[in-house]
Scaffold this motif. Structure first.
Motif, PDB file in Angstrom:
ATOM      1  N   TYR A   1       0.854  -1.191   0.000  1.00 41.83           N
ATOM      2  CA  TYR A   1       0.000   0.000   0.000  1.00 41.83           C
ATOM      3  C   TYR A   1       0.888   1.238   0.000  1.00 41.83           C
ATOM      4  N   GLU A   2       0.355   2.313  -0.508  1.00 44.59           N
ATOM      5  CA  GLU A   2       1.125   3.549  -0.610  1.00 44.59           C
ATOM      6  C   GLU A   2       0.521   4.635   0.275  1.00 44.59           C
ATOM      7  N   GLY A   3       1.397   5.518   0.733  1.00 45.73           N
ATOM      8  CA  GLY A   3       0.939   6.688   1.486  1.00 45.73           C
ATOM      9  C   GLY A   3       0.117   6.335   2.706  1.00 45.73           C
ATOM     10  N   ALA A   4      -1.067   6.920   2.776  1.00 42.81           N
ATOM     11  CA  ALA A   4      -1.946   6.710   3.922  1.00 42.81           C
ATOM     12  C   ALA A   4      -2.393   5.256   4.041  1.00 42.81           C
ATOM     13  N   GLY A   5      -2.391   4.529   2.921  1.00 45.69           N
ATOM     14  CA  GLY A   5      -2.789   3.130   2.948  1.00 45.69           C
ATOM     15  C   GLY A   5      -1.893   2.291   3.836  1.00 45.69           C
ATOM     16  N   ARG A   6      -0.595   2.602   3.852  1.00 46.01           N
ATOM     17  CA  ARG A   6       0.329   1.853   4.700  1.00 46.01           C
ATOM     18  C   ARG A   6      -0.016   2.045   6.168  1.00 46.01           C
ATOM     19  N   TRP A   7      -0.368   3.263   6.538  1.00 45.22           N
ATOM     20  CA  TRP A   7      -0.681   3.527   7.947  1.00 45.22           C
ATOM     21  C   TRP A   7      -2.057   3.011   8.304  1.00 45.22           C
ATOM     22  N   SER A   8      -2.946   2.891   7.319  1.00 45.23           N
ATOM     23  CA  SER A   8      -4.232   2.228   7.564  1.00 45.23           C
ATOM     24  C   SER A   8      -3.999   0.748   7.841  1.00 45.23           C
ATOM     25  N   PHE A   9      -3.066   0.145   7.098  1.00 44.36           N
ATOM     26  CA  PHE A   9      -2.693  -1.246   7.337  1.00 44.36           C
ATOM     27  C   PHE A   9      -2.138  -1.395   8.746  1.00 44.36           C
ATOM     28  N   ALA A  10      -1.260  -0.476   9.138  1.00 40.15           N
ATOM     29  CA  ALA A  10      -0.680  -0.515  10.487  1.00 40.15           C
ATOM     30  C   ALA A  10      -1.763  -0.353  11.546  1.00 40.15           C
ATOM     31  N   SER A  11      -2.729   0.528  11.303  1.00 40.94           N
ATOM     32  CA  SER A  11      -3.828   0.735  12.256  1.00 40.94           C
ATOM     33  C   SER A  11      -4.643  -0.544  12.434  1.00 40.94           C
ATOM     34  N   GLY A  12      -4.876  -1.256  11.330  1.00 38.86           N
ATOM     35  CA  GLY A  12      -5.607  -2.511  11.413  1.00 38.86           C
ATOM     36  C   GLY A  12      -4.865  -3.547  12.242  1.00 38.86           C
ATOM     37  N   ALA A  13      -3.546  -3.659  12.014  1.00 35.89           N
ATOM     38  CA  ALA A  13      -2.739  -4.617  12.777  1.00 35.89           C
ATOM     39  C   ALA A  13      -2.698  -4.239  14.258  1.00 35.89           C
ATOM     40  N   CYS A  14      -2.603  -2.950  14.543  1.00 37.61           N
ATOM     41  CA  CYS A  14      -2.594  -2.477  15.936  1.00 37.61           C
ATOM     42  C   CYS A  14      -3.941  -2.754  16.607  1.00 37.61           C
ATOM     43  N   THR A  15      -5.020  -2.584  15.861  1.00 40.11           N
ATOM     44  CA  THR A  15      -6.352  -2.866  16.393  1.00 40.11           C
ATOM     45  C   THR A  15      -6.485  -4.333  16.765  1.00 40.11           C
ATOM     46  N   ALA A  16      -5.963  -5.208  15.914  1.00 37.20           N
ATOM     47  CA  ALA A  16      -6.009  -6.651  16.189  1.00 37.20           C
ATOM     48  C   ALA A  16      -5.286  -6.966  17.493  1.00 37.20           C
ATOM     49  N   SER A  17      -4.135  -6.337  17.698  1.00 38.58           N
ATOM     50  CA  SER A  17      -3.369  -6.554  18.921  1.00 38.58           C
ATOM     51  C   SER A  17      -4.158  -6.103  20.143  1.00 38.58           C
TER      52      SER A  17
END
Length: 205
Positions: free
Chosen positions: A141-157
């Protein structure tokens, strides 16, 4: 795109975090004991989030270029797991119930948090899974998409450790029996010894 990236991060994070591991076993035991659950859960979440964010920020390549550090963590982690397994075996031998009174002050909380950090940070596979693997997946993912991916992984944790720590209370009726605690500690000991051996035998990377 950002929603799909978030959901992808949530799924990837859940797949890695929910897998049975020493950290999860420790959080489960703390939850069953109802001792320092909040601080332990918070430490797990913050540590996981920090590693995930480091991976998405591009630290995965640096981790892969530090095999010496991963080897140190391998042996330190294996020694810690074996020692914790021995303690669990001693508890089982002595018939110590996890619900019996114990030190609940700052010293007890400090030991619990240090153990939690050790389970989290002395496992080299934690860095390979969060920093390297999730960091690599985020590059799709590019730009904000990468941090959206990170937010999803953090939410799972956050969701997993909260559910594990506080949801363990549903098992309390079973663990009011000293025999149940003996069986549980024997299983924990065996699990820790197997993990320690696996950590020494499995190649990193």
């Amino acid at each position: 795109m950002q929603t799909s990236a978030y959901l992808a991060g949530l799924a990837a994070g859940a797949g890695l975090i929910i897998a049975i591991g020493a950290q999860n076993a420790f959080v489960l035991r703390q939850g069953l004991q109802r001792r320092h659950v909040g601080p332990v859960v918070l430490v797990c979440i913050v540590a996981d989030m920090a590693l995930i964010l480091l991976g998405v920020a591009g630290m995965g390549l640096l981790v892969k270029q530090m095999p010496g550090l991963l080897q140190v963590l391998r042996y330190a982690g294996a020694a810690f797991l074996a020692a914790y397994g021995a303690l669990a075996l001693r508890r089982a031998w002595n018939g110590e119930s996890g619900l019996q009174p114990s030190e609940e002050g700052s010293a007890g909380r400090r030991r619990a948090l240090l153990a939690c950090l050790a389970f989290t940070l002395l496992n080299p596979h934690v860095y390979l899974d969060t920093v390297v693997l999730l960091g690599s997946l985020s590059t799709h993912y590019e730009g904000a998409g990468r941090w959206s991916f990170a937010s999803g992984a953090c939410t799972a944790s956050a969701l997993w450790f909260t559910a594990l720590g506080y949801g363990a209370r549903a098992l309390l009726p079973v663990f009011r029996s000293p025999l149940a605690w003996r069986v549980f500690d024997v299983l924990i000991a065996a699990f820790m010894f197997v993990l320690a051996a696996a950590l020494l035998l499995q190649p990193l990377g």
